[in-house]
Design an enzyme around this catalytic site. Sequence first.
Site, PDB file in Angstrom:
ATOM      1  CG  HIS A 270       0.766   6.320   4.833  1.00  0.00           C
ATOM      2  ND1 HIS A 270      -0.098   7.349   5.117  1.00  0.00           N
ATOM      3  CD2 HIS A 270       0.110   5.190   5.137  1.00  0.00           C
ATOM      4  CE1 HIS A 270      -1.215   6.853   5.620  1.00  0.00           C
ATOM      5  NE2 HIS A 270      -1.122   5.548   5.619  1.00  0.00           N
TER       6      HIS A 270
ATOM      7  NE  ARG B 158      -7.525  11.327   5.495  1.00  0.00           N
ATOM      8  CZ  ARG B 158      -8.030  10.868   6.653  1.00  0.00           C
ATOM      9  NH1 ARG B 158      -7.273  10.160   7.485  1.00  0.00           N
ATOM     10  NH2 ARG B 158      -9.277  11.107   6.985  1.00  0.00           N
TER      11      ARG B 158
ATOM     12  CD  GLU C 219      -7.095  -0.320   0.991  1.00  0.00           C
ATOM     13  OE1 GLU C 219      -6.779   0.778   1.455  1.00  0.00           O
ATOM     14  OE2 GLU C 219      -6.830  -1.384   1.551  1.00  0.00           O
TER      15      GLU C 219
ATOM     16  CG  HIS D  85      -5.307  -1.317   9.405  1.00  0.00           C
ATOM     17  ND1 HIS D  85      -5.528  -0.215   8.608  1.00  0.00           N
ATOM     18  CD2 HIS D  85      -5.052  -0.829  10.632  1.00  0.00           C
ATOM     19  CE1 HIS D  85      -5.426   0.891   9.336  1.00  0.00           C
ATOM     20  NE2 HIS D  85      -5.143   0.555  10.570  1.00  0.00           N
TER      21      HIS D  85
ATOM     22  NE  ARG E  29      -7.916   7.389   4.469  1.00  0.00           N
ATOM     23  CZ  ARG E  29      -8.767   7.076   5.431  1.00  0.00           C
ATOM     24  NH1 ARG E  29      -9.943   7.709   5.535  1.00  0.00           N
ATOM     25  NH2 ARG E  29      -8.485   6.106   6.278  1.00  0.00           N
TER      26      ARG E  29
ATOM     27  CD  GLU F  15      -7.068  -6.100   2.880  1.00  0.00           C
ATOM     28  OE1 GLU F  15      -7.157  -5.997   1.638  1.00  0.00           O
ATOM     29  OE2 GLU F  15      -6.336  -5.356   3.570  1.00  0.00           O
TER      30      GLU F  15
ATOM     31  CG  ASN G 190      -1.870   1.135   1.287  1.00  0.00           C
ATOM     32  OD1 ASN G 190      -1.478   2.281   1.050  1.00  0.00           O
ATOM     33  ND2 ASN G 190      -3.123   0.850   1.580  1.00  0.00           N
TER      34      ASN G 190
ATOM     35  CG  HIS H 255      -7.895   4.247   1.153  1.00  0.00           C
ATOM     36  ND1 HIS H 255      -7.987   4.171   2.532  1.00  0.00           N
ATOM     37  CD2 HIS H 255      -9.139   4.561   0.711  1.00  0.00           C
ATOM     38  CE1 HIS H 255      -9.236   4.416   2.876  1.00  0.00           C
ATOM     39  NE2 HIS H 255      -9.958   4.655   1.796  1.00  0.00           N
TER      40      HIS H 255
ATOM     41  CB  THR I 103      -9.093   1.954   7.839  1.00  0.00           C
ATOM     42  OG1 THR I 103      -8.977   2.593   6.558  1.00  0.00           O
ATOM     43  CG2 THR I 103     -10.295   1.028   7.838  1.00  0.00           C
TER      44      THR I 103
HETATM   45  C1  LIG Z   1      -8.184  -0.275   4.722  1.00  0.00           C
HETATM   46  C2  LIG Z   1      -6.872  -0.144   5.392  1.00  0.00           C
HETATM   47  O1  LIG Z   1      -6.619  -0.677   6.427  1.00  0.00           O
HETATM   48  C3  LIG Z   1      -5.821   0.653   4.748  1.00  0.00           C
HETATM   49  O2  LIG Z   1      -5.503   0.088   3.557  1.00  0.00           O
HETATM   50  C4  LIG Z   1      -6.283   2.068   4.549  1.00  0.00           C
HETATM   51  O3  LIG Z   1      -5.716   2.577   3.374  1.00  0.00           O
HETATM   52  C5  LIG Z   1      -5.860   2.851   5.766  1.00  0.00           C
HETATM   53  O4  LIG Z   1      -6.073   4.196   5.502  1.00  0.00           O
HETATM   54  P1  LIG Z   1      -4.784   5.152   5.442  1.00  0.00           P
HETATM   55  O5  LIG Z   1      -3.856   4.564   4.418  1.00  0.00           O
HETATM   56  O6  LIG Z   1      -5.369   6.479   5.068  1.00  0.00           O
HETATM   57  O7  LIG Z   1      -4.158   5.085   6.820  1.00  0.00           O
HETATM   58  N1  LIG Z   2      -5.821  -2.855   3.660  1.00  0.00           N
HETATM   59  C1  LIG Z   2      -4.620  -2.720   4.469  1.00  0.00           C
HETATM   60  C2  LIG Z   2      -3.583  -1.962   3.710  1.00  0.00           C
HETATM   61  O1  LIG Z   2      -3.685  -1.787   2.507  1.00  0.00           O
HETATM   62  C3  LIG Z   2      -2.418  -1.412   4.416  1.00  0.00           C
HETATM   63  O2  LIG Z   2      -2.709  -1.090   5.757  1.00  0.00           O
HETATM   64  P1  LIG Z   2      -1.459  -0.503   6.596  1.00  0.00           P
HETATM   65  O3  LIG Z   2      -0.343  -1.528   6.495  1.00  0.00           O
HETATM   66  O4  LIG Z   2      -1.072   0.787   5.948  1.00  0.00           O
HETATM   67  O5  LIG Z   2      -1.968  -0.349   8.007  1.00  0.00           O
END
Ligand SMILES: CC(=O)[C@@H](O)[C@H](O)COP(=O)(O)O
Ligand SMILES: NCC(=O)COP(=O)(O)O
Length: 242
Positions: A12, A51, A72, A192, A47, A153, A9, A45, A103
Amino acid sequence: MQKLRLGVNIDHVATVRQARGGSHPSPLRAAMMAAAAGADGITAHLREDRRHISDHDIESLRLELRIPLNLEMAATPEMKDIALKHLPHACCIVPENRQERTTEGGIDAAGQFDRLKPIVRELVDAGIRVSMFIEPDKRQLDASRALGAPVVELHTGAYSNATGALQAELLKKCVDAATYGGSIGLEIHAGHGLTYENVQPIAAIPQIKELNIGHYIIGEAIFVGLEASIRRMRQLMDEARA
Ligand SMILES: CC(=O)[C@@H](O)[C@H](O)COP(=O)(O)O
Ligand SMILES: NCC(=O)COP(=O)(O)O
């Protein structure tokens, strides 16, 4: 045991970029590096408040990536239309609220069934692999299957934030959910809050086919670089399956 896929993911990377509102660091460059470092897919994601990941990020990822993109998204008409426009490999339906830092839980697939059903149907009919981001809970698993989502998931946030006996109890909830979900024909993913320290018990659950991990990998990359951060997570996942 089948190899466990790693979805990286990159939210960030975009968080750092948004801190100054420019174009550096590039989420697309991070995604390409992650693919070269062994990521099996990229998760982003989009959003509602943008953000971090932007609409342009999704467009460029969809055009340039050669590994699967997992978008996402909240279950809203706006996000559904964006998904239907870009046709990512996968969409993961997640809950969102404005005040959340991240999340905070899984989507209530059971309680929001009637609202979710048409959105899931349209995405599935468009050929998108739809997953429901849910708590490790039988009712949510049954609802996800009834919605027609082929994948769930499991939200591992509570497990990731816990310690000791509580973490062991929450791990068992994930094990039981993966076992039950697999028995009713769902493909099981998890994510997560996963880190080097807590990933292996989750990775060792045989029914789980994919882990989506972001915040920790990107944070660790600040110190060791993105390639090394991914390769270490990959190694821990593989060792858990050995
Ligand atoms: C759904 C999940 O747990 C994450 O993939 C989500 O993207 C968390 O949101 P942030 O990345 O904005 O923290
Ligand atoms: N769905 C979880 C994800 O994509 C990543 O979550 P995190 O490792 O950033 O908390």
